[in-house]
Write a protein that holds these residues in place. Structure first.
Motif, PDB file in Angstrom:
ATOM      1  N   VAL A 119       0.854  -1.193   0.000  1.00 15.92           N
ATOM      2  CA  VAL A 119       0.000   0.000   0.000  1.00 15.92           C
ATOM      3  C   VAL A 119       0.885   1.235   0.000  1.00 15.92           C
ATOM      4  N   VAL A 120       0.601   2.162  -0.927  1.00 19.51           N
ATOM      5  CA  VAL A 120       1.314   3.437  -0.986  1.00 19.51           C
ATOM      6  C   VAL A 120       0.345   4.533  -0.581  1.00 19.51           C
ATOM      7  N   HIS A 121       0.700   5.251   0.480  1.00 19.66           N
ATOM      8  CA  HIS A 121      -0.156   6.315   1.010  1.00 19.66           C
ATOM      9  C   HIS A 121       0.310   7.653   0.445  1.00 19.66           C
ATOM     10  N   GLY A 150      -3.668  -7.794   5.369  1.00 21.58           N
ATOM     11  CA  GLY A 150      -2.400  -8.521   5.480  1.00 21.58           C
ATOM     12  C   GLY A 150      -1.330  -8.002   4.559  1.00 21.58           C
ATOM     13  N   ALA A 151      -1.277  -6.679   4.332  1.00 23.27           N
ATOM     14  CA  ALA A 151      -0.261  -6.091   3.448  1.00 23.27           C
ATOM     15  C   ALA A 151       1.145  -6.397   3.957  1.00 23.27           C
ATOM     16  N   GLU A 152       2.049  -6.626   3.015  1.00 19.62           N
ATOM     17  CA  GLU A 152       3.435  -6.928   3.362  1.00 19.62           C
ATOM     18  C   GLU A 152       4.282  -5.671   3.499  1.00 19.62           C
ATOM     19  N   GLN A 153       3.824  -4.560   2.899  1.00 23.08           N
ATOM     20  CA  GLN A 153       4.586  -3.308   2.959  1.00 23.08           C
ATOM     21  C   GLN A 153       3.650  -2.117   2.836  1.00 23.08           C
ATOM     22  N   VAL A 154       3.960  -1.079   3.602  1.00 26.33           N
ATOM     23  CA  VAL A 154       3.257   0.195   3.506  1.00 26.33           C
ATOM     24  C   VAL A 154       4.296   1.283   3.279  1.00 26.33           C
ATOM     25  N   PRO A 203       4.645  -6.623  13.094  1.00 27.34           N
ATOM     26  CA  PRO A 203       6.002  -6.953  12.633  1.00 27.34           C
ATOM     27  C   PRO A 203       6.045  -7.656  11.284  1.00 27.34           C
ATOM     28  N   GLY A 204       4.938  -8.163  10.828  1.00 27.08           N
ATOM     29  CA  GLY A 204       4.924  -8.836   9.537  1.00 27.08           C
ATOM     30  C   GLY A 204       4.842  -7.890   8.351  1.00 27.08           C
ATOM     31  N   CYS A 205       4.726  -6.618   8.608  1.00 24.13           N
ATOM     32  CA  CYS A 205       4.594  -5.629   7.525  1.00 24.13           C
ATOM     33  C   CYS A 205       5.743  -4.633   7.578  1.00 24.13           C
ATOM     34  N   ARG A 206       6.412  -4.457   6.457  1.00 18.70           N
ATOM     35  CA  ARG A 206       7.477  -3.446   6.361  1.00 18.70           C
ATOM     36  C   ARG A 206       6.851  -2.061   6.227  1.00 18.70           C
TER      37      ARG A 206
END
Length: 313
Positions: free
Chosen positions: A50-52, A70-74, A126-129
């Motif tokens: 996800v890009v904010h 369950g996104a892996e990265q924000v 912790p599962g998401c960067r």
């Protein structure tokens, strides 16, 4: 390739990010940042990142929705102004500098709060960067106004002596930074700015503005008249002190900007009325001017001859 959701795709920055990610082969979901967490989760469904790129006020719901899918990265867009513009700032500022946003600028304070909140959120997920990008002033081709963070320094009256260092980032290079953050799975904060900087006077000249150096008391008085209110001390600080940043860490990650500070300003400078004309229209106007000059010359010659003939008569 991963599927990435971009929130705020209708903004100049968001649109540039969407273009770049699609060029890099990403599947892109364009999503509105408004709505409840449930609605946002539905809009982001299927995204792994996800890009904010939307307004800071939407951050809490966006983070909750990212967690829900369950996104892996924000990737969050902050700004270099969160470091604050202070007389004792090092030149340039690096990512380990303390965030000291100047009071009185709501937009910058909101970005600093986003960063604080994202650190708390990352600890709970912790599962998401979480990647935080801190761009310097971003310039957009065809934009009506200069970036708010440096408006008074370039579009208006700057520090007075013209020596203050400033930086400008082309919106396409910011989009490239987002792509690097996603493709390299970067965690943590990164400054985003071209290498080095230029001074205030050169920036104003490149942008087509006039260089006017005024004494500080006069400059403040003119601002009050121009703004019609008491000068915002936060904006005044941003236009008076250096807050340029180093982007060595992002470069080490593989980011290579296309534009330097000067090229970014030149690329976004509005064309003059003459430059906006088509070649045919320019030729027509040129011929009209030449023809008009010829007619004026003939008239002047005839008038001159008549005057001389009257004198000899």
């Amino acid at each position: 390739m991963a599927t990435t959701a971009v929130l705020g795709p209708d903004t100049p920055v968001g649109a540039a990010i969407v273009r770049k990610l699609r060029l890099d082969g990403h599947e892109v979901i364009e999503a509105s940042p408004t709505g409840s967490t449930v609605e946002l989760k539905a809009a982001l469904a299927g995204a792994t990142a996800v890009v904010h790129a939307a307004a800071p006020a939407d951050t809490e719901a966006i983070l909750d929705a990212a967690a829900g899918i369950g996104a892996e990265q924000v990737v969050l867009l902050s700004c270099a102004a969160v470091y604050g513009a202070w007389a004792d700032n090092p030149v340039p500022l690096t990512e380990d500098a303390i965030l000291r946003p100047n009071p009185g600028i709501d937009e910058v304070a909101a970005r600093a709060e986003i960063e604080r909140r994202s650190h708390e959120w990352a600890a709970d997920h912790p599962g998401c960067r979480v990647t935080i990008l801190r761009p310097c002033a971003v310039v957009v081709p065809g934009a009506d106004d200069w970036p708010v963070a440096d408006l008074e320094g370039i579009a208006g009256l700057g520090s007075g002596d013209g020596a203050r260092p400033v930086q400008f980032l082309h919106v396409e290079d910011l989009a490239g930074a987002v792509a690097v953050a996603l493709n390299n799975k970067i965690t943590g904060a990164r400054n985003v700015a071209p290498e080095g900087w230029i001074n205030e006077d050169e920036a104003r000249a490149l942008s087509g503005g006039r260089i006017v150096a005024l004494p500080e008391p006069v400059r403040r008085a003119v601002r009050r008249l121009r703004l019609g209110k008491t000068v915002n001390r936060g904006i005044d600080a941003l236009a008076s002190h250096a807050w340029v940043v180093a982007s060595d860490a992002l470069r080490a990650d593989g980011w290579a900007p296309v534009y330097d500070n000067r090229e970014a300003l030149v690329a976004t400078r509005r064309p003059t009325w003459w430059q906006r004309l088509s070649p045919t229209k320019r030729q027509e106007l040129s011929m009209a001017v030449v023809g008009g000059a010829a007619v004026i010359g003939v008239v002047a010659a005839v008038v001159g001859l008549r005057r001389r003939s009257r004198r000899t008569a």
